[in-house]
Design a protein around this motif. Structure first.
Motif, PDB file in Angstrom:
ATOM      1  N   GLN A 247      34.793  31.294  97.316  1.00  0.00           N
ATOM      2  CA  GLN A 247      33.595  30.565  96.928  1.00  0.00           C
ATOM      3  C   GLN A 247      32.493  31.529  96.474  1.00  0.00           C
ATOM      4  N   LEU A 248      32.421  32.653  97.154  1.00  0.00           N
ATOM      5  CA  LEU A 248      31.359  33.615  96.895  1.00  0.00           C
ATOM      6  C   LEU A 248      31.579  34.353  95.581  1.00  0.00           C
ATOM      7  N   GLY A 249      32.832  34.598  95.235  1.00  0.00           N
ATOM      8  CA  GLY A 249      33.126  35.425  94.059  1.00  0.00           C
ATOM      9  C   GLY A 249      33.089  36.891  94.448  1.00  0.00           C
ATOM     10  N   ASP A 250      32.995  37.760  93.432  1.00  0.00           N
ATOM     11  CA  ASP A 250      33.050  39.201  93.685  1.00  0.00           C
ATOM     12  C   ASP A 250      31.955  39.634  94.658  1.00  0.00           C
ATOM     13  N   VAL A 251      32.353  40.132  95.801  1.00  0.00           N
ATOM     14  CA  VAL A 251      31.373  40.612  96.776  1.00  0.00           C
ATOM     15  C   VAL A 251      30.860  41.979  96.324  1.00  0.00           C
ATOM     16  N   VAL A 252      29.534  42.143  96.277  1.00  0.00           N
ATOM     17  CA  VAL A 252      28.972  43.412  95.800  1.00  0.00           C
ATOM     18  C   VAL A 252      28.265  44.189  96.899  1.00  0.00           C
TER      19      VAL A 252
ATOM     20  N   LYS B 255      25.440  36.675  92.213  1.00  0.00           N
ATOM     21  CA  LYS B 255      24.457  35.618  92.053  1.00  0.00           C
ATOM     22  C   LYS B 255      24.175  34.821  93.312  1.00  0.00           C
ATOM     23  N   ALA B 256      24.659  35.295  94.448  1.00  0.00           N
ATOM     24  CA  ALA B 256      24.391  34.553  95.676  1.00  0.00           C
ATOM     25  C   ALA B 256      24.328  35.499  96.861  1.00  0.00           C
ATOM     26  N   ALA B 257      23.555  35.105  97.843  1.00  0.00           N
ATOM     27  CA  ALA B 257      23.512  35.849  99.094  1.00  0.00           C
ATOM     28  C   ALA B 257      23.744  34.846 100.210  1.00  0.00           C
ATOM     29  N   SER B 258      24.660  35.136 101.101  1.00  0.00           N
ATOM     30  CA  SER B 258      24.947  34.201 102.189  1.00  0.00           C
ATOM     31  C   SER B 258      24.873  34.909 103.524  1.00  0.00           C
ATOM     32  N   GLU B 259      24.395  34.179 104.520  1.00  0.00           N
ATOM     33  CA  GLU B 259      24.381  34.713 105.863  1.00  0.00           C
ATOM     34  C   GLU B 259      25.749  34.512 106.494  1.00  0.00           C
ATOM     35  N   VAL B 260      26.139  35.487 107.300  1.00  0.00           N
ATOM     36  CA  VAL B 260      27.339  35.335 108.112  1.00  0.00           C
ATOM     37  C   VAL B 260      26.848  35.130 109.543  1.00  0.00           C
ATOM     38  N   TYR B 261      27.237  34.015 110.142  1.00  0.00           N
ATOM     39  CA  TYR B 261      26.739  33.692 111.477  1.00  0.00           C
ATOM     40  C   TYR B 261      27.734  34.131 112.543  1.00  0.00           C
ATOM     41  N   ALA B 262      27.205  34.494 113.683  1.00  0.00           N
ATOM     42  CA  ALA B 262      28.083  34.894 114.783  1.00  0.00           C
ATOM     43  C   ALA B 262      28.764  33.652 115.341  1.00  0.00           C
ATOM     44  N   PRO B 263      30.099  33.591 115.285  1.00  0.00           N
ATOM     45  CA  PRO B 263      30.782  32.412 115.818  1.00  0.00           C
ATOM     46  C   PRO B 263      30.797  32.415 117.340  1.00  0.00           C
ATOM     47  N   LEU B 264      30.497  33.577 117.943  1.00  0.00           N
ATOM     48  CA  LEU B 264      30.467  33.725 119.403  1.00  0.00           C
ATOM     49  C   LEU B 264      29.269  34.580 119.772  1.00  0.00           C
ATOM     50  N   SER B 265      28.796  34.463 120.980  1.00  0.00           N
ATOM     51  CA  SER B 265      27.723  35.337 121.441  1.00  0.00           C
ATOM     52  C   SER B 265      28.326  36.645 121.943  1.00  0.00           C
TER      53      SER B 265
ATOM     54  N   TRP C  37      23.484  47.200  79.453  1.00  0.00           N
ATOM     55  CA  TRP C  37      22.590  47.047  80.589  1.00  0.00           C
ATOM     56  C   TRP C  37      22.430  45.579  80.985  1.00  0.00           C
ATOM     57  N   VAL C  38      22.196  45.351  82.264  1.00  0.00           N
ATOM     58  CA  VAL C  38      21.962  43.999  82.787  1.00  0.00           C
ATOM     59  C   VAL C  38      20.863  44.064  83.856  1.00  0.00           C
ATOM     60  N   LEU C  39      20.242  42.926  84.127  1.00  0.00           N
ATOM     61  CA  LEU C  39      19.398  42.842  85.322  1.00  0.00           C
ATOM     62  C   LEU C  39      20.341  42.833  86.517  1.00  0.00           C
ATOM     63  N   THR C  40      20.005  43.591  87.542  1.00  0.00           N
ATOM     64  CA  THR C  40      20.960  43.697  88.643  1.00  0.00           C
ATOM     65  C   THR C  40      20.276  43.622  90.004  1.00  0.00           C
ATOM     66  N   LEU C  41      21.092  43.571  91.046  1.00  0.00           N
ATOM     67  CA  LEU C  41      20.623  43.415  92.431  1.00  0.00           C
ATOM     68  C   LEU C  41      19.669  42.224  92.544  1.00  0.00           C
ATOM     69  N   SER C  42      19.998  41.167  91.818  1.00  0.00           N
ATOM     70  CA  SER C  42      19.111  39.998  91.760  1.00  0.00           C
ATOM     71  C   SER C  42      19.065  39.226  93.063  1.00  0.00           C
ATOM     72  N   THR C  43      20.002  39.486  93.960  1.00  0.00           N
ATOM     73  CA  THR C  43      20.012  38.722  95.211  1.00  0.00           C
ATOM     74  C   THR C  43      18.782  39.025  96.059  1.00  0.00           C
ATOM     75  N   ARG C  44      17.999  40.077  95.680  1.00  0.00           N
ATOM     76  CA  ARG C  44      16.751  40.332  96.390  1.00  0.00           C
ATOM     77  C   ARG C  44      15.676  39.340  95.967  1.00  0.00           C
TER      78      ARG C  44
ATOM     79  N   GLN D 251      13.527  35.958  94.132  1.00  0.00           N
ATOM     80  CA  GLN D 251      13.204  34.586  94.529  1.00  0.00           C
ATOM     81  C   GLN D 251      14.132  33.540  93.935  1.00  0.00           C
ATOM     82  N   HIS D 252      14.657  33.766  92.705  1.00  0.00           N
ATOM     83  CA  HIS D 252      15.453  32.694  92.112  1.00  0.00           C
ATOM     84  C   HIS D 252      16.802  32.537  92.819  1.00  0.00           C
ATOM     85  N   ILE D 253      17.187  33.526  93.637  1.00  0.00           N
ATOM     86  CA  ILE D 253      18.404  33.387  94.433  1.00  0.00           C
ATOM     87  C   ILE D 253      18.074  33.242  95.923  1.00  0.00           C
TER      88      ILE D 253
END
Lengths: 513, 125, 448
Positions: free
Chosen positions: B31-36, B60-70, C305-312, C314-316
């Motif tokens: 779902q996340l795609g290429d992790v950077v 294009k996305a940032a997701s939190e990973v939650y602790a499934p256990l304490s 070139w591209v805009l990068t590290l965009s996850t920092r 507001q739009h994301i």
């Protein structure tokens, strides 16, 4: 979560690729970085000899070289001319980026900003020597206040998001003044990302409000979230779906009913200028993007300008500085009794003020009304032209932008992104994609009033043609697009995994092989 | 014998003794795609079940990973900062995020087993 | 209306195609009681000539800094801008394009931003720089907030040599986002010692170099004190030309360098738009605010070139973004980039030397006037004079003689009477020997 970039090269269809010796393709000329063409000792400026003087720096002087390249003026002119030719611009054609309002930038405005007595005014000159400048700011403020029917305006914010910061800080200051800062700000899910980011930057918790199936704020859900800890709400109107929030007066009454304030994101004010005054809707604060609505150029990402109109309740808390009428002409208040503080250096984006005033005066009150009407007409014309081939996100007419979802691409294996990239090859800048988030695979088109009917007819024909092509099962073509640009799809994953953010003297890391 | 269980937020947990190894599922990386980039917690950090443990970013996305256990973080997979692609390539193995010393093993039982998780993911479509 | 292509015929035809009777019908979602029937009460449209006359008349009421000997600084400096700069930034492909979100059709913008980031990193002596911020003051406020994130502490110590507008901008953010700001008193003599202000809660110390009062400092000792206490050193530079001659903050141990880039390529324009510079160390890049351009390759393997590290951003990240910033100062960054490219290493170094020489000569001449004291041991192109009477009055009297003699410190410190007689004076390459002579004569007359 947005759809990840599909990354694969597809071959050019039915065309033999011819490689040139230079790598250039006719008018598309490869251009190295300035750092790769500099020569030691060369310069593009001539300066006189350094006069005799007492050295007052001594050991504080730089010891090593900076590392800047040396280029002559002709090299510099060619470098930037070639770079410019790798850009799309409004000066070249339709730039239908929804929510960004790319309209024609009149050149008179550029000329006015450069007049002697404006371009060469220092911000800290004695007030007696800048009376014309303060009068100009005052006149622009008058236009903004009249068009919005709001009693005050804070002129200093440097952009839309900066205006949001100004507005929410003003609201917080007003609440603090009555001893009740409160906790939450209600923000619709369809909002631009700057809204929640701004509320958070001002110490507020962001409470998202869902959209209803008509693409508007869900009034019942909104009311259900209200309470004595709600500081206010941030709502875009017309909203990011290109629709007028028809419950807006009820929303204003409801938020006022719990003692909160109504911040309106004015990014889409251009749809209603001269036709609806935000002050009549119960809005307490709204920023106006001069670089959208009043056509100061976007310049590749700024500078912008985001004055914030304020209601009487909020006006006393506006930040410094502001212009007032004093006994000896105009004065600049740089320290205010109740002012919440200061947002930037000096007095605001004067260069943008001049351009915006020239734009407004050129249109006049009649022309501004015509312009917003034409913007809405043009958007609906596109919507009508495309609705059979694409899938409008919501039924009915729209305001200044037409919003589609990606249902029409279902089963084609062509994504919104692929579709947009194919538009590039047709000579158009793509529409806004995947925003607003509440619409699946959103395609948001804003033609603005400065497009002609025949120009829109051609645009609609091309977009329809692409939609037909996608449905005909030519997904590979779309996946490979664009084919005719200075660069084809770029590897954003590589850029983010191994960031190369500057040139370095030693050969840059060979990134992708 | 170790057993792997899954959370509704698409984390997996492998429990060995009182040490839990945590990562994101194959479905999550897809779902996340290429992790950077992966932002890992510091060793010694105490986390509560359901609270943020790490952050994982794609272009294009940032997701939190939650602790499934304490528990308390006892080890993190620091190779991920150099090679975040491992999360895509081997989410359930070499792409693990962190190891926790679990404070309440009974929490493990409330997580889904493989069959239940598979059914859960199918239900998301 | 010259900017609107639609004719009445077009409009009729388009309404028919849409299937509505009038433009008003398209506003049917607007509550009837707030929909205006006609234009608001403002003047009607005007021709180019009429607009030029109107704005030209307003401009003529001002005394432009280019039309008389002028010596103003305090964070904005009059420099000569080569003709090519303004010509090139007005190319429509730069002027009228948007943020480069579609890299295939914005390689021009992305490449110059990459060059700009490199130039800023080189000048400041840092590893990386972003693609610009609104101005120096906002960049410095963002630096403090970044230092808070990096150190997980919430107290900033500000030097008394920091530009008061920068200080006020930081204090404003502090009040609203909830961090503490300790501001040292005005440091007119350049003698403050901030090291003792640093404690275990300090996220950063913010100093300006050259300082607001013109003093140039070696910051290495302060940097060490910061680092020993786990705090960051933020250095603000309001006169970027100084870095042609002065040791860059990066070499003295700065962790974040912010600057006002106006001096290169950007006209004074009464205070804006300007361009904020922001540079830091590699290890902090994911905590940086603002846009970043990064190098990559396209599907054919060509560099681009591209805009990068965009996850920092507001739009994301929305409410979790490092900053709410969206629009930056792209075109001003281009002007900066072109001006600095024209100058090159030799040009910038010489420009800085001329600035220093001119200011040093002026300081000698004015400091020798009876009753006038020069407060600076060190200076780049700006210094502070103590006058025998309030500087604001002196500046007004000089303006009547068509000399813009400087910025009275009281304009920025209205509440501190002990600073009333201090005057900030700047001299750049635009100041001629005749200008110096005119200033000296006028000041002698005014102080008589």
């Amino acid at each position: 979560m947005s759809t990840p970039t599909q990354f694969q090269a597809a071959p050019m269809q039915g065309e033999r690729r011819v490689r040139t010796i230079s790598g250039n393709k006719g008018l598309q000329i490869e251009e190295p970085l300035i750092f790769e063409q500099g020569m030691k000792g060369r310069s593009g400026v001539d300066l006189p000899a350094v006069p005799q003087h007492k050295d007052r720096l001594g050991a504080l002087k730089r010891k090593g070289e900076i590392g800047l390249p040396g280029l002559s003026e002709p090299q510099v002119v060619r470098h930037y001319t070639k770079l410019s030719q790798k850009n799309y611009a409004i000066d070249m054609g339709v730039y239908p980026l929804g929510s960004c309002t790319m309209k024609h930038n009149p050149r008179l405005n550029e000329k006015m900003a450069r007049l002697p007595g404006i371009g060469d005014l220092h911000p800290m000159q004695p007030i007696s020597t800048v009376q014309g400048a303060l009068e100009l700011i005052d006149q622009l403020a008058h236009w903004l206040k009249t068009l919005t029917n709001m009693p005050a305006v804070a002129m200093s914010p440097a952009a839309g998001a900066h205006g949001e910061l100004c507005g929410i800080m003003t609201i917080r200051a007003a609440l603090l003044a009555r001893g009740d800062a409160r906790k939450r700000i209600l923000v619709p899910e369809s909002a631009h990302g700057t809204n929640p980011a701004t509320a958070a930057a001002c110490g507020y918790e962001v409470d998202p409000v869902p959209a209803d199936d008509r693409g508007r704020v869900d009034l019942a859900a909104f009311k259900a979230k209200l309470g004595p800890d709600v500081a206010g709400t941030m709502i875009t109107n017309p909203n990011t779906c290109g629709l007028f929030e028809n419950d807006i007066i009820d929303i204003a009454d409801a938020i006022h009913g719990v003692g909160g304030y109504f911040y309106c994101d004015g990014a889409n004010f251009n749809a209603i200028v001269g036709r609806v005054r935000p002050g009549d809707l119960g809005i307490d604060a709204m920023h106006i993007n001069l670089h959208k609505t009043f056509s100061t150029p976007h310049g590749g990402g700024g500078p912008g300008s985001g004055p914030v109109v304020l209601s009487a309740a909020l006006a006393p808390y506006a930040p410094v500085p502001y212009v007032v009428h004093g006994p000896n002409g105009f004065a600049l208040v740089e320290r205010g009794e109740q002012a919440f503080g200061r947002l930037k250096g000096f007095h605001g984006q004067m260069g943008m003020f001049v351009r915006a005033l020239a734009y407004m005066m050129s249109h006049g009150s009649d022309g501004l009304r015509q312009a917003s009407g034409d913007a809405v007409l043009n958007a609906n014309y596109i919507l009508a032209g495309l609705k059979d081939e694409m899938t409008p996100a919501f039924p009915g007419t729209c305001m200044h932008e037409a919003l589609f979802n990606d249902e029409f691409l279902e089963g084609t294996d062509v994504t919104t992104l692929d579709f947009a990239k194919a538009m590039i090859d047709e000579g158009y800048h793509p529409m806004t994609m995947y925003f607003p988030l509440v619409v699946h695979g959103a395609l948001l088109m804003e033609p603005t009033e400065t497009e002609s009917r025949d120009g829109l007819d051609r645009y609609v024909e091309v977009v329809k043609g692409l939609a037909k092509r996608a449905k005909a099962g030519d997904a590979a073509y779309f996946k490979g697009a664009p084919y005719h640009t200075p660069r084809r799809r770029l590897d954003e994953t590589l850029a983010a995994r191994q960031p190369v953010l500057r040139w370095k003297p030693e050969a840059p890391k060979k990134a992708a092989e | 014998m170790s057993e792997v269980r899954y959370s509704q937020e698409h984390e997996w947990v492998k429990l060995e003794g009182d040490t839990a190894t945590i990562g994101i599922t194959h479905y999550a990386q897809e779902q996340l795609g290429d992790v950077v980039f992966v932002d890992l917690p510091e060793v010694g950090k105490k986390v509560e079940k359901g609270k943020e443990l790490a952050t994982v970013e794609s272009v294009k996305a940032a997701s939190e990973v939650y602790a499934p256990l304490s528990g308390e973080v006892v080890e993190v997979n620091s190779t991920l900062s150099e090679t975040p692609a491992t999360v895509n390539e081997d989410a359930l193995g070499a792409g693990w995020f962190a190891k926790l010393k679990v404070s309440d093993k009974s929490q493990f039982g409330s997580l889904m087993d493989e069959a239940a998780y598979k059914k859960y993911v199918e239900g998301l479509h | 209306m010259r900017y609107l292509p639609l004719t009445d015929d077009d409009r009729r035809g388009m309404l028919a195609a849409i299937g509505v009777p009038s433009v008003d019908a398209l506003y049917s979602d607007v509550p009837r009681k707030v929909l205006l029937d006609g234009p608001v009460d403002l003047p009607g449209f005007k021709s180019e000539l009429e607009v030029e006359r109107h704005i030209g008349a307003l401009a003529a009421k001002n005394l432009g800094a280019a039309s008389c000997p002028s010596f103003l600084g305090a964070g904005a400096y009059r420099h000569h801008i080569p003709a090519a700069v303004d010509h090139l930034i007005q190319r429509g492909e730069f002027l009228t394009s948007y943020t480069p979100y579609q890299p295939e059709v914005t390689q021009g913008t992305l490449q110059y931003l990459f060059e700009f980031q490199t130039q800023v990193a080189l000048l400041t002596g840092m590893d990386v720089a972003n693609a610009s911020m609104y101005d120096g003051a906002t960049a410095t406020a963002e630096a403090v907030m970044m230092a808070n994130r990096v150190t997980r502490r919430r107290r900033a110590v500000l030097s008394g040599g920091l530009h008061p507008h920068y200080r006020e901008t930081i204090e404003t953010h502090g009040r609203f986002t909830g961090f503490e700001v300790t501001s040292a008193p005005a440091d007119a003599n350049g003698a403050e010692d901030l090291a003792k202000q640093i404690d275990g809660n300090t996220s950063c110390v913010v100093v300006q170099n050259p300082s607001f009062f013109g003093h140039v400092h070696d910051l290495s000792t302060l940097a060490k004190a910061c680092h020993d206490a786990g705090a960051l050193l933020v250095v603000a530079v309001t006169e970027i030309v100084s870095l042609g001659l002065v040791t860059p903050p990066g070499e003295m141990g700065a962790d974040i360098v912010t600057a006002e880039g106006q001096s290169l390529g950007v006209p004074l324009s009464f205070g804006g738009p300007y361009v904020g510079l922001f540079a830091t160390r590699d290890k902090f890049i994911r905590q940086m605010p603002g846009r970043l351009t990064g190098q990559t390759v396209d599907v054919e393997g060509k560099r681009g070139w591209v805009l990068t590290l965009s996850t920092r951003e507001q739009h994301i990240r929305r409410e979790k973004a490092t900053s709410n910033i969206c629009t930056n100062s792209g075109l001003c960054a281009l002007a900066f980039n072109i001006h600095l490219t024209l100058l090159g290493e030799t040009g910038l170094t010489k420009l800085a030397e001329i600035n220093h020489a001119t200011a040093s000569r002026l300081a000698d001449r004015l400091g020798a006037i009876p009753g006038v004291t020069l407060l600076n041991e060190t200076l780049f192109n700006e210094f502070t004079l103590a006058l025998p009477k309030p500087a604001a009055e002196v500046v007004e009297a000089l303006a009547k003689r068509r000399v813009l003699g400087g910025v009275p410190v009281s304009r920025l410190y209205p509440d501190d009477p002990s600073l009333a007689n201090l005057l900030l004076v700047a001299a750049t390459e635009t100041v001629s020997d005749e200008d110096i002579a005119a200033y000296e004569a006028a000041l002698k007359e005014v102080l008589k």
